[in-house]
Design a protein around this motif. Structure first.
Motif, short mmCIF file in Angstrom:
data_model
loop_
_atom_site.label_atom_id
_atom_site.label_comp_id
_atom_site.label_asym_id
_atom_site.label_seq_id
_atom_site.Cartn_x
_atom_site.Cartn_y
_atom_site.Cartn_z
N VAL A 90 0.85 -1.19 0.00
CA VAL A 90 0.00 0.00 0.00
C VAL A 90 0.88 1.24 0.00
O VAL A 90 1.84 1.33 0.76
N PHE A 91 0.56 2.19 -0.89
CA PHE A 91 1.25 3.50 -0.89
C PHE A 91 0.36 4.49 -0.13
O PHE A 91 0.51 4.68 1.05
N CYS A 92 -0.54 5.15 -0.79
CA CYS A 92 -1.70 5.85 -0.21
C CYS A 92 -1.39 6.78 0.96
O CYS A 92 -2.00 6.67 2.03
N ASN A 93 -0.43 7.73 0.81
CA ASN A 93 -0.21 8.77 1.82
C ASN A 93 -0.08 8.17 3.22
O ASN A 93 -0.66 8.65 4.19
N PHE A 94 0.71 7.09 3.33
CA PHE A 94 0.80 6.28 4.54
C PHE A 94 1.93 6.78 5.43
O PHE A 94 3.11 6.55 5.14
N THR A 95 1.60 7.43 6.53
CA THR A 95 2.61 7.96 7.44
C THR A 95 3.07 6.88 8.41
O THR A 95 2.26 6.22 9.05
N ARG A 96 4.37 6.71 8.51
CA ARG A 96 4.93 5.74 9.46
C ARG A 96 4.68 6.22 10.89
O ARG A 96 4.94 7.38 11.22
N ASN A 97 4.20 5.31 11.75
CA ASN A 97 4.14 5.62 13.17
C ASN A 97 4.10 4.32 13.97
O ASN A 97 3.85 3.24 13.42
N LEU A 98 4.34 4.42 15.26
CA LEU A 98 4.45 3.23 16.10
C LEU A 98 3.13 2.49 16.25
O LEU A 98 3.11 1.26 16.37
N GLU A 99 2.01 3.22 16.26
CA GLU A 99 0.71 2.57 16.42
C GLU A 99 0.42 1.65 15.23
O GLU A 99 0.01 0.50 15.41
N ARG A 100 0.65 2.14 14.02
CA ARG A 100 0.43 1.32 12.83
C ARG A 100 1.44 0.18 12.73
O ARG A 100 1.14 -0.88 12.21
N ALA A 101 2.65 0.44 13.24
CA ALA A 101 3.70 -0.58 13.17
C ALA A 101 3.40 -1.79 14.05
O ALA A 101 4.07 -2.82 13.94
N LYS A 102 2.39 -1.70 14.92
CA LYS A 102 1.95 -2.86 15.69
C LYS A 102 1.23 -3.86 14.81
O LYS A 102 1.10 -5.03 15.16
#
Length: 256
Positions: A90-102
């Motif tokens: 997925v590309f889609c303006n995806f901001t890296r952060n710790l919550e999503r990295a779970k």
């Protein structure tokens, strides 16, 4: 006949195959992208996917020697689509952060965003500090204007139903500036040469990356190598210039 996506197994080890091997065997790369967020992703007049993200997806599919399938994605279903194998990345303006990295994995960043202001070129406004007593256009439900207020600058916030309505207010002089994602604003300034984007970062920088299913290190390594090569060759910067009409404003690697 329709079927539910299943997890491929490595023939020798019996372990789950990496998405890299799955894509190569399938012969098609499925990229999830938000095709309603120009110029990152949108449908052209012929109904075909186009945009900055789409060009990067085409470059990736070409390097892999496979066909490309763009899958229209919303912000809400980016992670579920990865987890259920409906897309490979997925590309889609995806901001890296710790919550999503779970829940998923992220590549290295390929574009960096912050908040800036769109102003008329002849306005004399260079930064938020020039906004004392002036009017800022924001989209209803947004908290963008609060960034300027947090700097103890007295401004009037004027809310509009859409981004386009807020931009029009700036063009017509009903508002002095609009606050939004600097990449989006750069595209608007490209479309209208009477507009300009202030050179500042009103919020901490957001590092956007490719999202992948969690635990697939082989696929993650491949995508990071792809990003390294398109960045080192200048291809990514060229595509950014093509779509946003300016050079990337922020470096991809954070400075600590």
């Amino acid at each position: 006949m329709g079927c539910t996506p299943t997890e491929n197994k490595d023939e020798k080890s019996g372990a789950p195959a990496s998405t890299l091997q799955t894509v190569l065997q399938r012969g098609t790369l499925r990229v999830g992208d938000c095709l309603s967020f120009a110029p990152f992703g949108f449908y052209d007049k012929q109904g075909n996917p186009d945009g900055y993200d789409v060009d990067l997806a085409k470059a990736l599919a070409k390097e892999m020697g496979v066909k490309l399938e763009m899958v229209n994605t919303t912000s809400a279903n980016r992670i579920p689509n990865l987890q259920t194998n409906k897309v490979d990345v997925v590309f889609c303006n995806f901001t890296r952060n710790l919550e999503r990295a779970k829940e998923i994995g992220f590549t290295q960043p390929y574009v960096v965003a912050s908040e800036a202001m769109l102003v008329r070129k002849n306005s004399g406004i260079q930064s938020a500090h020039d906004m004392q007593g002036k009017t800022i256009a924001t989209v209803k439900g947004s908290t963008n204007g609060d960034e300027v207020r947090a700097m103890n600058i007295q401004v009037k916030i004027q809310e509009y139903d859409s981004s386009q309505a807020a931009i029009l207010a700036v063009k017509q002089g009903q508002a002095d500036a609009m606050i939004e994602d600097n990449n989006f604003l750069a595209y608007q300034a490209k479309l209208d040469p009477t507009l300009a984007v202030t050179n500042e970062a009103l919020v901490p920088l957001e590092y956007n990356a490719f999202g992948v299913k969690q635990g697939d290190q082989v696929w993650l390594n491949y995508l990071n190598e792809f990003l390294f090569e398109v960045n080192a060759s200048g291809e990514n910067a060229t595509l950014y210039q093509k779509w946003f009409g300016t050079k990337p404003r922020y470096p991809l690697n954070p400075q600590y």
